[in-house]
Write an enzyme that holds these catalytic residues in place. Structure first.
Site, PDB file in Angstrom:
ATOM      1  N   TYR A  82      62.542 -42.558 -25.218  1.00  0.00           N
ATOM      2  CA  TYR A  82      61.453 -41.611 -25.006  1.00  0.00           C
ATOM      3  C   TYR A  82      61.299 -40.734 -26.247  1.00  0.00           C
ATOM      4  O   TYR A  82      62.021 -39.766 -26.431  1.00  0.00           O
ATOM      5  CB  TYR A  82      61.738 -40.752 -23.774  1.00  0.00           C
ATOM      6  CG  TYR A  82      60.543 -39.966 -23.276  1.00  0.00           C
ATOM      7  CD1 TYR A  82      59.742 -39.223 -24.131  1.00  0.00           C
ATOM      8  CD2 TYR A  82      60.213 -39.963 -21.926  1.00  0.00           C
ATOM      9  CE1 TYR A  82      58.648 -38.515 -23.675  1.00  0.00           C
ATOM     10  CE2 TYR A  82      59.127 -39.249 -21.452  1.00  0.00           C
ATOM     11  CZ  TYR A  82      58.350 -38.531 -22.331  1.00  0.00           C
ATOM     12  OH  TYR A  82      57.272 -37.827 -21.872  1.00  0.00           O
TER      13      TYR A  82
ATOM     14  N   TYR B 127      51.658 -45.271 -29.286  1.00  0.00           N
ATOM     15  CA  TYR B 127      51.071 -46.185 -28.281  1.00  0.00           C
ATOM     16  C   TYR B 127      50.318 -45.406 -27.204  1.00  0.00           C
ATOM     17  O   TYR B 127      49.090 -45.486 -27.087  1.00  0.00           O
ATOM     18  CB  TYR B 127      52.171 -47.069 -27.722  1.00  0.00           C
ATOM     19  CG  TYR B 127      52.050 -47.566 -26.301  1.00  0.00           C
ATOM     20  CD1 TYR B 127      51.042 -48.439 -25.907  1.00  0.00           C
ATOM     21  CD2 TYR B 127      52.989 -47.168 -25.357  1.00  0.00           C
ATOM     22  CE1 TYR B 127      50.974 -48.891 -24.590  1.00  0.00           C
ATOM     23  CE2 TYR B 127      52.934 -47.627 -24.056  1.00  0.00           C
ATOM     24  CZ  TYR B 127      51.922 -48.480 -23.666  1.00  0.00           C
ATOM     25  OH  TYR B 127      51.869 -48.923 -22.370  1.00  0.00           O
TER      26      TYR B 127
END
Lengths: 126, 384
Positions: free
Chosen positions: B280, B328
């Protein structure tokens, strides 16, 4: 038991600030410092927390210069010599000059935006 | 490969909703609906077969109630644990436990957010506190900035090494048609972009996009009869040590040092067995901290580890192959997208960005201000 001992922790903390002081707690059972103020010791679970006035001397643990649209200012984490850490800001010096490891001194100042006292720090050596 | 957890849960369906900027009028629930429908279709299951529901949201305090109502499902096992962006990896852990205990059989984990279209800003999930509010940190970036500053101070990590994380993510994004940010990006571009909270700039920070995702989990037994090759959950674990950054004991060492080893122990493997790593990356410092804390390199060596393209395409270790939260997508909470990419890598569906022969993936979620850490080790169908 003093009146302070029965007041909510956040209320006592504010009362300290109103009188120009920084309050913190020490656990009577394990003798560790507790900050932020609360009703039990997060170290040992003890409930007998005693208020103390901090001497207001500490060391910058980390620091950042916050950039917003029209301003930059410091945000820091300071380790007080009594063994607790707090978020604060270091004033009276450009924010980018605040360094990790810098010794700092407490000043309780009036925050005009919030109309309340706020615990900030200044460099220990001018 | 034989592992300890031969009969545990499997991921049998994954999908994103529309991503990027979905435009006015679309609700988070619409994206949840898109993602759930597509993930169930991927699995070859229908919504009426879902008996376990797992979701978290900054929009809906009772997230599962809104989600189940919208989807028209009536779960018998319901869990909307919210520990920030790491929640969905925790949901994977919880879903597996519920399946193994026989409390549900088909678990749907789902998320949706319109962070970009709604406001162009992150909806803050920081509470009001008299001990931090007066100092006006930018939530959450100032907390990560202070972790980065401390890491630089203790280990000599450089501004350039932080930037390398963003550049590697961008190079992966070039290989992912669904990635939001695909324009060129250099180390100098990262360093010279707008300062947000020093030492972190706008390009050290995750995107603000819209998007939703869904993951379908079921028992290994049921998975054998579905349309997709099952991705196996080999081990998962979670840990959290603080909420506010001023309560984090050591800003250079996260609770991933606990969740990682426990997840690996359950899987019966270690970091050297991992083929693809999904971390993350809310900010560039995250990738460095988690590579260290999860055992891919020693504490303090994360800066050199990410340098010279070592985590970029063609590098030593495939990290954040979808382009990550940095390039992304990052719709407020990102954790579910880590699982989706890991499953696709293990199913061999990733085209230009596919890690050849990927058998083991590590997924690591982070929530709050380095507060909650959740790790899962996944195995390809071949590991079953």
């Amino acid at each position: 038991m003093s009146p302070a001992a029965t007041s909510p922790p956040a209320t006592v903390f504010r009362e300290f600030l109103d009188s120009g002081r920084l309050g913190f707690q020490i656990c009577a059972s394990c003798e560790q410092s507790v900050f932020y103020p609360r009703v039990l010791c997060p170290h040992c679970g003890g409930q007998d927390l005693r208020w103390r006035e901090s001497a207001g001397t500490g060391t910058v643990y980390s620091t950042t210069t916050v950039c917003r649209r029209n301003e930059t200012y410091n945000v820091a984490l300071v380790d007080l010599d009594e063994g607790f850490r707090m978020m604060t800001r270091v004033e009276d010096t450009p924010p980018e000059d605040v360094r990790i490891g810098m010794r700092v001194l407490l000043q309780v100042r009036h925050d005009p935006d919030r109309s309340e006292p706020v615990a900030v720090f200044v460099p220990a050596e001018a | 490969m034989t592992t300890k957890t031969a009969n545990t849960a499997a991921i049998v369906g994954v999908a994103e909703s529309d991503l990027g900027e979905v435009g006015p009028g679309v609700t988070p629930l619409d994206l949840i609906g898109q993602a759930a429908t597509a993930a169930l279709a991927d699995a070859g299951l229908t919504k009426d077969e879902v008996d376990g529901l797992f979701s978290a949201s900054v929009y809906y305090p009772m997230a599962n109630l809104n989600t189940a109502e919208y989807l028209g499902i009536q779960p018998t096992y319901s869990d909307s644990t919210n520990m920030g962006g790491s929640s969905f990896v925790a949901h994977l852990n919880h879903a597996a436990a519920a399946i193994e205990a026989g409390r549900c059989e088909v678990a749907l984990i789902v998320y949706g957010s319109i962070q970009r279209s709604a406001s162009g800003r992150l909806v803050s999930s920081g509470e009001s506190t008299p001990y931090e509010d007066p100092y006006r940190p930018r939530y959450p970036v100032s907390a990560y900035a202070m972790a980065a500053a401390r890491h630089m101070h203790e280990y000599g990590t450089t501004r350039e090494q932080l930037a390398e994380v963003a550049v590697a993510a961008r190079q992966w994004a070039w290989l992912n048609p669904k990635a939001f940010a695909r324009d060129p990006l250099t180390v100098d571009d990262v360093i010279n972009s707008r300062m947000v909270s020093s030492p972190l700039t706008a390009r050290d920070s995750c995107l603000v996009t819209d998007g939703g995702g869904a993951v379908v989990v079921t028992s290994a037994e049921r998975a054998r009869h579905l349309r997709r090759p099952p991705v196996r959950l080999l081990g998962a674990a979670e840990a959290h040590w603080h909420r506010s950054i001023s309560a984090m004991p050591d800003l250079t060492r996260t609770a991933a040092t606990e969740s990682g080893p426990r997840a690996f122990a359950r899987a019966g493997i270690g970091p050297s067995d991992v083929d693809v790593v999904l971390l993350y990356d809310a900010f560039t410092i995250n990738t460095i901290l988690f590579l260290e804390d999860l055992g891919f390199c020693a504490k303090g060596e994360g800066g050199p580890f990410v340098s010279d393209g070592r985590i970029a395409p063609g590098g030593k270790l495939a990290v954040n192959t979808n382009g990550g939260g940095l390039s992304y997508c990052h719709p407020g909470m990102y954790g579910i997208f880590l699982i989706i990419e890991a499953a696709r890598q293990l199913r061999g569906e990733c085209g230009d960005r596919q890690t050849p022969g990927a058998d083991i993936a590590l997924v690591h979620g982070n929530g709050g201000v380095l507060s909650s850490q959740t790790t899962a080790v996944l195995g390809s169908p071949a590991t079953g």
